[in-house]
Design an enzyme around this catalytic site. Structure first.
Site, PDB file in Angstrom:
ATOM      1  N   HIS A  93       0.951  -1.109   0.039  1.00  0.00           N
ATOM      2  CA  HIS A  93      -0.127   0.137  -0.220  1.00  0.00           C
ATOM      3  C   HIS A  93       0.834   1.421  -0.102  1.00  0.00           C
ATOM      4  CE1 HIS A  93      -0.495  -2.453   3.738  1.00  0.00           C
ATOM      5  NE2 HIS A  93       0.551  -1.535   4.267  1.00  0.00           N
TER       6      HIS A  93
ATOM      7  N   HIS B 294       9.220  -1.260  -1.911  1.00  0.00           N
ATOM      8  CA  HIS B 294       9.649  -0.161  -0.687  1.00  0.00           C
ATOM      9  C   HIS B 294      10.681   0.512  -1.172  1.00  0.00           C
ATOM     10  CE1 HIS B 294       7.995  -2.292   2.898  1.00  0.00           C
ATOM     11  NE2 HIS B 294       6.845  -2.223   2.088  1.00  0.00           N
TER      12      HIS B 294
END
Length: 440
Positions: A169, A198
């Site tokens: 997310h 990430h």
């Protein structure tokens, strides 16, 4: 009627959010949500929360629970995974042992030495799950949310033929955060985000064709905003592109912020999005949450009677992807974790990258991104090649390659000598031997 199997349904926030999201699509109003976990008490509690959401939706969907992965997967059309192999009792060694060598890790679930050993524990489990999917629901759409995302997806996408992609997310979450800072409607932001999970960067961030980065630079002159995400904001001001994942994570993915106590105090003790950004706190927080999970659920039930439950869809991608693949087939563009195959030419072709992917009736369609800016490619190449080596080591059970991967970790190599890394890696193998077995 579609069946969705939740493998690792004990994730309280995630499971209830995805159940609610799926119910917003007419194609899934009568779906079966089969919740599977190995903790029967937690599973029962999660089911109670999800049942309240189903009741509030007034839809004919049904909930079932099981402790059996086979039962959950049999006949499933969609599978979601939030499992991990080894709880806090083993995870803490991934943090505490490196700490003795000066490697100060914050979150520890995705990258650096702790992420490497988490991958070694989880890759065999994820391959087992893929094997079961192939046996019990071979045509299912499989979405993974388990970390470390890149390494697990790389292993599954390379060594199985299950249709799987990994979701996070951080991409949509960061856009929402930046929209709030810039006072711009999120829906009006046009962005291109690519890299690895990430560690993906917004290569384009625009509104109506106008670059938003100058406005962001101006906003960050205000310490109120700069201090909200010190690590990420510092990276942006120096690298010129904004990174997806929080400061707490990114502080441990590179050699710049956590190699000395004074740097940790300056950049990582405050506003890392994992307050206060120090290991001792993050471990204590996790231990506290682990011991009070039932209280958290009871509080949610008390505060969310049926007639007051929000049925608004979250920003998670999962339900939209399932709808595109097995629902009404409305195409959906999302950032997913897939094998590169040249989509970012200056990253390894066989690396797992996070890029825009289009889901529709026919499957997943990767988009060509082009080269990352040269300086970002250096940073992301280190990550991608290191993660490829970890997956290779896991499949070969090759202890030497694991050690050499840890040697290349930016944070570890900024702090330790090669001999110290060898000692540290040996101790981590010893702490993980119950889960890893014999590495040669």
């Amino acid at each position: 009627m579609k069946k969705f199997a939740f493998i690792g349904a004990g994730s309280f926030v995630f499971t209830r959010n995805i159940v609610r999201d799926l119910l917003t699509f007419p194609a899934f109003h009568d779906a079966e949500f089969c919740l599977m976990d190995t903790d029967s008490a937690r599973l029962k509690a999660i089911c109670e929360c999800c049942q309240r959401i189903v009741t509030a939706s007034n839809k004919p969907a049904k909930l079932t629970t099981t402790l059996s992965r086979e039962e959950a997967l049999t006949g499933a059309d969609g599978v979601l995974c939030t499992v991990f192999n080894g709880g806090i009792d083993i995870w803490r060694h991934d943090i505490e042992i490196p700490k003795k060598y000066g490697v100060d890790i914050n979150v520890g679930d995705t990258r650096s030495v702790s992420g490497i050993f988490r991958a070694l524990r989880n890759i065999p489990l994820m391959l087992e799950i893929c094997g079961d999917i192939k046996k019990y629901c071979p045509n299912a759409v499989f979405l993974n949310y388990t970390n470390p995302m890149s390494m697990l997806c790389k292993a599954m996408q390379t060594y199985t033929d299950v249709e799987v992609t990994g979701l996070c997310h951080s991409v949509q979450g960061t856009v929402k955060m930046l929209a709030e800072w810039l006072e711009v409607p999120k829906e009006e932001i046009d962005y291109l985000c690519a890299g690895v999970n990430h560690q993906a960067f917004y290569l384009k961030l625009q509104r109506g064709g106008k670059d938003l980065y100058p406005l962001l630079r101006e906003k960050l002159k205000n310490t109120e905003f700069y201090n909200k995400e010190i690590v990420r904001n510092n990276m942006f001001l120096n690298l010129d592109y904004y990174v997806t994942e929080s400061s707490g994570h990114n502080s441990e993915y590179n050699p710049w912020f956590r190699k000395r106590p004074d740097l940790i105090e300056t950049y990582c003790t405050h506003s890392t999005n994992w307050n206060p950004g120090l290991y001792a706190f993050s471990l204590n927080l996790r231990l506290e949450r682990e011991g009070h999970w039932r209280d958290e659920i009871d509080q949610w039930l008390e505060e969310n009677p049926v007639d007051q439950i929000s049925l608004e869809k979250s920003e998670e991608y999962a339900a939209n992807i399932f709808n595109a693949r097995i629902g009404d087939h409305t195409p959906f563009l999302f950032n997913g974790n897939v094998i590169n195959d040249g989509c970012i030419p200056n990253l390894p072709s066989d690396a797992c990258v996070e890029i825009p992917v289009l889901a529709d009736r026919a499957g997943y369609h990767k988009t060509y991104v082009g080269n990352l800016p040269a300086h970002l490619a250096i940073l992301v190449n280190t990550t991608a090649r290191l993660e490829n080596l970890v997956v290779e080591a896991a499949m070969e059970k090759n202890r030497r390659k694991v050690f050499q991967a840890v040697c290349m970790d930016p944070l570890t190599s900024a702090v330790c000598s090669l001999d110290e890394i060898k000692q540290m890696t040996d101790k981590l193998f010893e702490a993980n031997k119950t889960y890893l077995g014999d590495y040669q």
